[in-house]
Design a protein around this motif. Structure first.
Motif, PDB file in Angstrom:
ATOM      1  N   UNK A  98       0.737  -1.193   0.040  1.00 59.29           N
ATOM      2  CA  UNK A  98      -0.067  -0.012   0.082  1.00 59.29           C
ATOM      3  C   UNK A  98       0.808   1.161  -0.256  1.00 59.29           C
ATOM      4  N   UNK A  99       1.114   1.738  -1.186  1.00 57.68           N
ATOM      5  CA  UNK A  99       2.248   2.798  -1.210  1.00 57.68           C
ATOM      6  C   UNK A  99       2.051   4.173  -0.641  1.00 57.68           C
ATOM      7  N   UNK A 100       0.811   4.551  -0.327  1.00 55.00           N
ATOM      8  CA  UNK A 100       0.638   5.760   0.265  1.00 55.00           C
ATOM      9  C   UNK A 100       0.448   5.839   1.895  1.00 55.00           C
ATOM     10  N   UNK A 101       0.454   4.358   2.327  1.00 55.74           N
ATOM     11  CA  UNK A 101       0.440   4.216   3.795  1.00 55.74           C
ATOM     12  C   UNK A 101       1.666   4.196   4.467  1.00 55.74           C
ATOM     13  N   UNK A 105       1.157   1.350   9.058  1.00 58.54           N
ATOM     14  CA  UNK A 105      -0.127   1.261   8.616  1.00 58.54           C
ATOM     15  C   UNK A 105      -0.440   0.018   7.784  1.00 58.54           C
ATOM     16  N   UNK A 132      -2.101  -3.175  17.316  1.00 61.50           N
ATOM     17  CA  UNK A 132      -1.083  -2.260  17.515  1.00 61.50           C
ATOM     18  C   UNK A 132       0.386  -3.231  18.180  1.00 61.50           C
ATOM     19  N   UNK A 140       9.102  -5.713  14.094  1.00 60.60           N
ATOM     20  CA  UNK A 140      10.550  -6.159  14.536  1.00 60.60           C
ATOM     21  C   UNK A 140      11.066  -7.364  13.959  1.00 60.60           C
ATOM     22  N   UNK A 143      12.550  -6.409  10.649  1.00 60.50           N
ATOM     23  CA  UNK A 143      13.703  -5.312  10.757  1.00 60.50           C
ATOM     24  C   UNK A 143      13.206  -4.204  10.261  1.00 60.50           C
ATOM     25  N   UNK A 145      11.364  -1.930  12.330  1.00 58.97           N
ATOM     26  CA  UNK A 145      10.848  -0.984  13.204  1.00 58.97           C
ATOM     27  C   UNK A 145      11.281   0.747  13.411  1.00 58.97           C
ATOM     28  N   UNK A 148       9.062   2.726  10.680  1.00 58.55           N
ATOM     29  CA  UNK A 148       7.781   2.157  10.803  1.00 58.55           C
ATOM     30  C   UNK A 148       6.887   3.558  10.260  1.00 58.55           C
ATOM     31  N   UNK A 149       7.402   4.769  10.396  1.00 58.94           N
ATOM     32  CA  UNK A 149       6.543   5.990   9.847  1.00 58.94           C
ATOM     33  C   UNK A 149       7.006   6.417   8.452  1.00 58.94           C
TER      34      UNK A 149
ATOM     35  N   UNK B   1      17.757   0.992  18.222  1.00 58.75           N
ATOM     36  CA  UNK B   1      17.113   0.923  16.917  1.00 58.75           C
ATOM     37  C   UNK B   1      15.508   0.806  17.173  1.00 58.75           C
ATOM     38  N   UNK B   2      15.289  -0.188  18.058  1.00 58.00           N
ATOM     39  CA  UNK B   2      13.749  -0.692  18.415  1.00 58.00           C
ATOM     40  C   UNK B   2      13.273   0.647  19.352  1.00 58.00           C
ATOM     41  N   UNK B   3      13.238   1.730  18.947  1.00 56.28           N
ATOM     42  CA  UNK B   3      12.259   2.847  19.642  1.00 56.28           C
ATOM     43  C   UNK B   3      10.729   2.916  19.354  1.00 56.28           C
ATOM     44  N   UNK B   4      10.313   1.423  19.261  1.00 59.52           N
ATOM     45  CA  UNK B   4       9.081   1.719  18.605  1.00 59.52           C
ATOM     46  C   UNK B   4       8.152   1.736  19.833  1.00 59.52           C
ATOM     47  N   UNK B   7       1.415   1.486  21.631  1.00 62.44           N
ATOM     48  CA  UNK B   7       0.170   2.516  21.646  1.00 62.44           C
ATOM     49  C   UNK B   7      -0.458   2.571  22.840  1.00 62.44           C
ATOM     50  N   UNK B 214      -6.237   1.784   2.260  1.00 64.36           N
ATOM     51  CA  UNK B 214      -5.703   0.432   1.821  1.00 64.36           C
ATOM     52  C   UNK B 214      -6.364   0.089   0.395  1.00 64.36           C
ATOM     53  N   UNK B 216      -8.016   2.153  -1.360  1.00 64.18           N
ATOM     54  CA  UNK B 216      -7.607   3.270  -2.469  1.00 64.18           C
ATOM     55  C   UNK B 216      -6.147   3.083  -3.041  1.00 64.18           C
ATOM     56  N   UNK B 217      -5.142   2.447  -2.097  1.00 61.50           N
ATOM     57  CA  UNK B 217      -3.793   2.482  -2.672  1.00 61.50           C
ATOM     58  C   UNK B 217      -3.702   1.056  -3.387  1.00 61.50           C
ATOM     59  N   UNK B 218      -4.275  -0.014  -3.059  1.00 56.80           N
ATOM     60  CA  UNK B 218      -4.110  -1.358  -3.770  1.00 56.80           C
ATOM     61  C   UNK B 218      -5.238  -2.307  -3.414  1.00 56.80           C
TER      62      UNK B 218
END
Lengths: 258, 442
Positions: A98-101, A105, A132, A140, A143, A145, A148-149, B1-4, B7, B214, B216-218
């Protein structure tokens, strides 16, 4: 060995499967048993019908004839989401994300159905702690993480391939089909992908199409060779290597490749 | 690295819960306060201003509902006014029933619009959402024409092109409110608009809403993670139709008349314009577009009879040069907002604005003169242009217009480098500052 497989049971069963596009037969009577928990590779020359076979099993195409059973239940001609809900997920040869997510997401959307949220419009996704948490776990595992944004569309090719696998495994499907998971990767990237595939296949049944023989012989418990829409051999890797019919089929590219 | 970030929220103390709730809804509260104060701001506190604000509120709901389809799910509809208009008819008929003695307070009228929008959304949506893309767009166009034709034929129900009227002041008057004055109607509209906006934003945060993006994208991949894209499209289509119906109900309450044009292609086109000009990629782009276009529709038509021409030019300019719409243009500046070079960017904009305005003035002069000569040749050569008396038979207005246009365009082109340089500087700075902030990483 055969007895051991039989006791584990057959998860995916193809019987005399056919697919024609117009007058052109692509799959010409494939029968195949995939056992519970095995890593099964499907190899074959270009145009043999490997991707078409995956498309039949995963519901993208309906077969022209023959049967497909998942856990003994017929699924041929079902739509992709129905087959997915019965526990079979797949990845694609051409990256299909899903390229724009965002990366996060992408994965979270992929865990929603398996956690039973369906088409709910009563709950705020930010508050779905199980979804979540599972998303974090998958990130994780693949690889990603730290990424993620990031919008999935701007990831590097190797990252998109990893995300592709993440989307496929996120829903905890029992049977996973991977279509050329290492295609277009460098040696190092492919090695990372192999170890990822090894981790994610624990406790699952894995079927993969792959061109890289190193990857195939490294990962697979059994190998099926598909040539012009027919399976000419299914066996353990060492025996596939010695199989005269397989060597003949691969003669064009040289038996050294095996 | 894992600063996830997980929520799970920080455990709340009961005393702080209200404050936290307020903190999280800061933007909404701010908007609510602004909306309450607006009709008392000088300039907007007359009947004209309040009616303009009411119109903007209705348009915002309509455009937000449209953006659920276009921006969030990638469905281009040419017939969204169907649900607006049918909601409007439901509203006006309910108002007539109230006028005849039905004991329902007027502010509840928009709910009838929403219910009607939803009902027709389910009916037509079952048909149209089977396919996306061009097929969906064409079917939506067909449904729009069909319903418009039906409204012109069913005179008894729709009143045809004259429409049917009702009186919002005639009915129960709870707390002494008559809903006659524009101010009272404005507050009813603001209440429903804010409600609708909040509900639509909430919808997008649900599993079904996330899957709209989702799909919309694909859509193909969405099916391979368990979702039926057709079902997702159907769900969002119904939600969008419901809120369009609500907007239609507000329209009935505000104007006390609904005519066949309410379901027509013109209105479907306008909402597409609003959503696109505002920017389809952000939720509040639709609001921005609705406010801008409504304001242009109302105020431009006071200045020039050629206002639709300018609206069209504006739309073309946005499509060509700012595909992210007005909200896209604004959001573009977020990364450089805190930098010192941001001031340079603003300054470069101010400098570039001068020749741009000059070129625009030249273009407007040429357009107005030609428009006047083409549409009203019998009114003679003299006309008013920018508070000046102009004789279009002499060569000077033409020459000065061309000079303004050409000179402005030339200078503007040179200014573009100025803007680009300032931007470069600002984004370089933003990158280094951002890099330093992100430094503490092992």
């Amino acid at each position: 060995m055969k007895d051991a497989r039989a006791s584990r049971g057959c998860v995916l069963q193809l019987r005399d499967l056919h697919k024609r596009f117009g007058a052109t037969p692509i799959i010409r009577g494939v029968s195949l048993d995939i056992d519970q928990g095995e890593r099964h590779a499907i190899i074959g020359p270009n145009g043999a019908g490997k991707s078409t076979l995956f498309n039949l099993v995963s519901g993208l195409f309906a077969p022209s004839a023959g049967s497909i059973r998942l856990d003994g239940e017929p699924i041929e001609g079902f739509s992709p989401f129905e087959i997915y809900r019965r526990g079979l997920a797949r990845s694609f040869q051409v990256t299909n994300i899903f390229p724009r997510l965002s990366v996060f997401e992408n994965i979270r959307c992929s865990v929603l159905w398996s956690l039973g949220y369906r088409y709910s419009f009563k709950r705020d996704v930010a508050k779905l702690s199980d979804a979540n948490a599972r998303t974090g776990e998958v990130l994780e595992q693949i690889g990603m993480s730290a990424r993620r944004d990031v919008r999935a569309g701007v990831l590097t090719y190797a990252e998109q391939r990893a995300l592709e696998i993440g989307i496929t495994i996120a829903g905890n499907a029992r049977v996973i089909l991977l279509d050329e998971p290492t295609a277009g990767m460098s040696r190092a990237e492919a090695a990372r992908a192999v170890s990822l595939i090894r981790t994610i296949s624990v406790g699952r049944t894995l079927v993969m199409v792959e061109h890289d023989m190193g990857v195939v012989f490294d990962l697979a418990d059994r190998i099926s060779v598909l040539v012009y829409g027919e399976i000419i051999a299914t066996d353990a890797p060492t025996r596939i290597r010695e199989n005269p019919a397989v060597r003949a089929a691969y003669l064009g590219t040289g038996p050294g490749n095996l | 690295m894992s600063e996830s970030k997980t929520a799970s929220p920080v455990p709340e103390r009961r005393s702080g819960a209200l404050l936290q709730w307020l903190e999280r809804r800061k933007a909404w509260l701010f908007a609510a306060i602004v909306l309450i104060i607006l009709p008392h701001v000088p300039g907007l506190d007359g009947n004209f201003g309040r009616s303009l604000l009411s119109q903007m509120g209705i348009a915002a709901v309509f455009a937000l509902s449209y953006n659920l389809l276009l921006g969030q799910t990638g469905l281009l509809s040419f017939g969204h006014a169907v649900y607006f208009g049918l909601g409007g008819y439901a509203g006006i008929h309910l108002m007539r029933a109230i006028n005849a003695g039905l004991p329902i307070p007027m502010p509840l009228v928009p709910l009838a619009g929403a219910a009607t929008g939803l009902a027709f959304g389910m009916l037509f949506g079952a048909l149209t959402t089977r396919r996306a893309g061009v097929v969906f767009a064409l079917i939506s166009l067909g449904v729009g024409e069909l319903v418009f034709a039906a409204m012109r034929i069913l005179q008894g129900f729709s009143g045809g092109e004259e429409g049917i009227t009702a009186n919002r002041g005639m009915g129960p008057h709870p707390f002494g409110l008559t809903f006659g004055p524009q101010l009272q109607v404005y507050y009813v509209i603001v209440f429903w608009s804010a409600m609708a906006a909040a509900l639509m934003a909430a919808f997008l945060r649900t599993p079904a809403g996330r899957m709209c993006n989702a799909v919309r994208d694909n859509p193909e991949r969405a099916a391979f993670i368990g979702y039926d894209p057709v079902r997702i499209r159907f769900v969002v289509f119904c939600v969008a139709a419901m809120f369009a119906g609500l907007a239609g109900g507000l329209h009935a309450l505000n104007y006390e008349i609904v005519a066949a044009e309410a379901v027509g292609a013109g209105r479907s086109g306008t909402v597409l314009l609003m959503a696109y000009i505002g920017g389809v990629h952000s939720f509040f782009g639709a609001v921005l577009g609705a406010v801008t276009i409504t304001w242009l529709q109302v105020s431009l038509s006071d200045y020039t009879t050629a206002w639709q021409l300018y609206l069209g030019l504006f739309f073309i300019a946005v499509v060509l040069f700012a595909p992210g719409g007005l909200s896209g243009l604004l959001l573009m500046h977020r990364p450089i907002l805190g930098t010192r070079a941001f001031l340079h960017v603003v300054k470069s904009y101010a400098i570039a604005a001068l020749p741009a305005l000059a070129a625009a003035a030249g273009a407007i002069m040429l357009l107005e003169i030609n428009y006047r000569r083409a549409t009203q040749p019998d009114t003679g050569a003299r006309m008013r242009l920018f508070w000046m008396d102009v004789d279009t038979s002499s060569v000077w207005p033409w020459l000065s217009a061309i000079a303004l246009l050409a000179g402005g365009a030339f200078l503007f082109n040179r200014c573009r480098r100025l803007v680009a340089n300032a931007w470069q500087q600002a984004s370089d700075e933003a990158r280094t500052v951002g890099g330093m902030q992100r430094e503490p990483r092992p």
